[in-house]
Enzyme design. Structure first.
Site, PDB file in Angstrom:
ATOM      1  N   LYS A   1       0.809  -1.231   0.000  1.00  0.00           N
ATOM      2  CA  LYS A   1       0.000   0.000   0.000  1.00  0.00           C
ATOM      3  C   LYS A   1       0.843   1.283   0.000  1.00  0.00           C
ATOM      4  O   LYS A   1       0.414   2.300  -0.511  1.00  0.00           O
ATOM      5  CB  LYS A   1      -0.959   0.007   1.197  1.00  0.00           C
TER       6      LYS A   1
ATOM      7  N   ASP B   1     -10.207   2.936   1.756  1.00  0.00           N
ATOM      8  CA  ASP B   1     -10.443   2.470   3.139  1.00  0.00           C
ATOM      9  C   ASP B   1     -10.985   3.631   3.970  1.00  0.00           C
ATOM     10  O   ASP B   1     -11.805   3.426   4.877  1.00  0.00           O
ATOM     11  CB  ASP B   1      -9.133   1.984   3.791  1.00  0.00           C
TER      12      ASP B   1
HETATM   13  P1  NAP Z   1      -0.609  -3.429  10.825  1.00  0.00           P
HETATM   14  O1  NAP Z   1      -0.170  -2.271   9.998  1.00  0.00           O
HETATM   15  O2  NAP Z   1       0.210  -4.667  10.904  1.00  0.00           O
HETATM   16  O3  NAP Z   1      -0.813  -2.875  12.351  1.00  0.00           O
HETATM   17  C1  NAP Z   1      -1.252  -3.716  13.358  1.00  0.00           C
HETATM   18  C2  NAP Z   1      -1.454  -2.914  14.648  1.00  0.00           C
HETATM   19  O4  NAP Z   1      -2.092  -3.766  15.584  1.00  0.00           O
HETATM   20  C3  NAP Z   1      -0.170  -2.441  15.308  1.00  0.00           C
HETATM   21  O5  NAP Z   1      -0.412  -1.170  15.858  1.00  0.00           O
HETATM   22  C4  NAP Z   1       0.075  -3.495  16.396  1.00  0.00           C
HETATM   23  O6  NAP Z   1       0.696  -2.968  17.547  1.00  0.00           O
HETATM   24  C5  NAP Z   1      -1.336  -3.843  16.784  1.00  0.00           C
HETATM   25  N1  NAP Z   1      -1.459  -5.216  17.308  1.00  0.00           N
HETATM   26  C6  NAP Z   1      -1.189  -6.379  16.663  1.00  0.00           C
HETATM   27  N2  NAP Z   1      -1.519  -7.435  17.439  1.00  0.00           N
HETATM   28  C7  NAP Z   1      -1.979  -6.925  18.612  1.00  0.00           C
HETATM   29  C8  NAP Z   1      -2.454  -7.516  19.819  1.00  0.00           C
HETATM   30  N3  NAP Z   1      -2.519  -8.840  19.968  1.00  0.00           N
HETATM   31  N4  NAP Z   1      -2.846  -6.691  20.832  1.00  0.00           N
HETATM   32  C9  NAP Z   1      -2.779  -5.355  20.681  1.00  0.00           C
HETATM   33  N5  NAP Z   1      -2.336  -4.736  19.561  1.00  0.00           N
HETATM   34  C10 NAP Z   1      -1.940  -5.513  18.538  1.00  0.00           C
HETATM   35  O7  NAP Z   1      -2.068  -3.927  10.397  1.00  0.00           O
HETATM   36  P2  NAP Z   1      -3.212  -3.057   9.688  1.00  0.00           P
HETATM   37  O8  NAP Z   1      -3.036  -3.118   8.218  1.00  0.00           O
HETATM   38  O9  NAP Z   1      -3.269  -1.755  10.360  1.00  0.00           O
HETATM   39  O10 NAP Z   1      -4.514  -3.945  10.015  1.00  0.00           O
HETATM   40  C11 NAP Z   1      -5.007  -4.071  11.316  1.00  0.00           C
HETATM   41  C12 NAP Z   1      -6.285  -4.905  11.300  1.00  0.00           C
HETATM   42  O11 NAP Z   1      -7.321  -4.218  10.622  1.00  0.00           O
HETATM   43  C13 NAP Z   1      -6.146  -6.261  10.601  1.00  0.00           C
HETATM   44  O12 NAP Z   1      -6.851  -7.231  11.320  1.00  0.00           O
HETATM   45  C14 NAP Z   1      -6.813  -6.044   9.263  1.00  0.00           C
HETATM   46  O13 NAP Z   1      -7.372  -7.234   8.735  1.00  0.00           O
HETATM   47  C15 NAP Z   1      -7.919  -5.076   9.680  1.00  0.00           C
HETATM   48  N6  NAP Z   1      -8.375  -4.275   8.532  1.00  0.00           N
HETATM   49  C16 NAP Z   1      -9.680  -4.406   8.172  1.00  0.00           C
HETATM   50  C17 NAP Z   1     -10.159  -3.671   7.118  1.00  0.00           C
HETATM   51  C18 NAP Z   1     -11.601  -3.828   6.727  1.00  0.00           C
HETATM   52  O14 NAP Z   1     -11.934  -3.520   5.573  1.00  0.00           O
HETATM   53  N7  NAP Z   1     -12.451  -4.274   7.621  1.00  0.00           N
HETATM   54  C19 NAP Z   1      -9.318  -2.802   6.412  1.00  0.00           C
HETATM   55  C20 NAP Z   1      -7.982  -2.676   6.815  1.00  0.00           C
HETATM   56  C21 NAP Z   1      -7.538  -3.442   7.887  1.00  0.00           C
HETATM   57  P3  NAP Z   1       2.300  -2.849  17.703  1.00  0.00           P
HETATM   58  O15 NAP Z   1       2.686  -1.584  16.967  1.00  0.00           O
HETATM   59  O16 NAP Z   1       2.490  -2.767  19.160  1.00  0.00           O
HETATM   60  O17 NAP Z   1       2.869  -4.092  17.059  1.00  0.00           O
END
Ligand code: NAP
Length: 292
Positions: free
Chosen positions: A71, A107
């Protein structure tokens, strides 16, 4: 669907992409409207991303979706960005235009539309707490600020990353005229009561609760205001652990399937100029998520 010499092509660039629900969702929508378009998976290894994006133009693609891990990496190869892509520094949709490839972040729009349609939530003047500091959290912060939220609090496990998100986005949002407050605290927060005081929306933008990830979020659930509504961006499983807990406490809460749907609907309109058949797309997504 019949593919012939006039078929217009779009696809999804990611690594991997085999899990993506977007091909089924978009192809069902094209079929429903009788549009001669086809949506294909485009697995692209990180070191090939520049060649792949330039290839979209060379091959006459109408556009593409972009997913993890590309992205941010696609941006140097695009001619123009929309506001959401510029502010978040991330692109999830590309459109080929006569002036070159333009990047969008649907998004941002998808999240806002889902908040409105699925929770009846309008952010103007409100205080919101967001869990996470990755790409999804950035999209949520930008969406909420553009929609006029008064205060946004980011809680992240790694506090440094939360602060970095604020330092990145606050000046960009100020430049666009946003006058709200943006602050970051560790997750779990030291003073949960203060963090949640006056907040009426909690957004989970972490993968916690997603299949294959830790289920628990370290949250002071007992300190949530009674009128708090909860948006969990996770949608697989559809009834996430956070949603289950909210239901037990009588809080209104939804999963992130609507965000997936409406980001797709916005991309569909950018590529076709037509309103997306969201009911058809939603039923495809619901069926797939149930079957996974
Ligand atoms: P990302 O860039 O990898 O960021 C993940 C974030 O979650 C980081 O801030 C991480 O914290 C935190 N994290 C991971 N595991 C955790 C846990 N067990 N407890 C607390 N914090 C935790 O991922 P992303 O792209 O932002 O996506 C995040 C989520 O949103 C995913 O599940 C994705 O599938 C979902 N999402 C959904 C949509 C939709 O259309 N519904 C769209 C986009 C994303 P640290 O910095 O401390 O590692």
């Amino acid at each position: 669907m019949e593919i012939n010499g006039k078929t217009k092509v779009v696809g999804i660039i990611g690594w991997p992409v085999s899990h993506s629900l977007s091909p089924l969702m978009h192809n069902a929508a094209f079929c429903h409207l009788g549009l001669n378009y086809c949506y294909i998976p485009l697995p692209v290894a990180p070191e090939k991303i520049g060649e792949a994006v330039r290839g979209l133009e060379a091959l006459g693609f109408v556009g593409a979706n972009v997913t993890i891990p590309h992205k941010e990496a696609v941006i140097p190869y695009l001619a123009e960005l929309d506001v959401g892509a510029e502010l978040t520094g991330a692109v999830n949709t590309i459109v080929r235009t006569p002036a070159g490839l333009k990047g969008y972040n649907t998004d941002v729009d998808g999240f806002l539309r889902s908040l409105k349609e699925d929770l009846g939530y309008v952010p103007v003047g409100k205080k919101v707490v967001i869990l996470g500091a990755g790409g999804a959290a950035r999209a949520a912060v930008v969406a909420l600020a553009l929609a006029g939220a008064a205060a946004i609090v980011v809680l992240n496990r790694n506090p440094e990353r939360g602060r970095a998100l604020c330092e990145l986005l606050a000046p960009r949002l100020r430049e666009r005229g946003w006058q709200g407050e943006l602050a970051a605290f560790p997750l779990p927060p030291e003073d949960g009561e203060k963090v949640f005081q006056g907040a009426n929306l909690l957004v989970n933008a972490t993968p916690a609760g997603m299949e294959g990830f830790a289920a628990e979020l370290p949250l002071p659930l007992e300190q949530f205001p009674e009128d708090l509504v909860v948006y969990d961006m996770v949608y697989n499983p559809p009834l996430t652990p956070l949603l289950q807990e909210c239901r037990r406490r009588g809080l209104k809460a939804v999963n992130g399937l609507g965000m997936l749907l409406y980001q797709g609907a916005a991309a569909f309109t950018l590529w076709t100029g037509r309103e997306a058949p969201v009911e058809i797309m939603a039923s495809v997504l619901a069926k797939q998520v149930k079957n996974q």
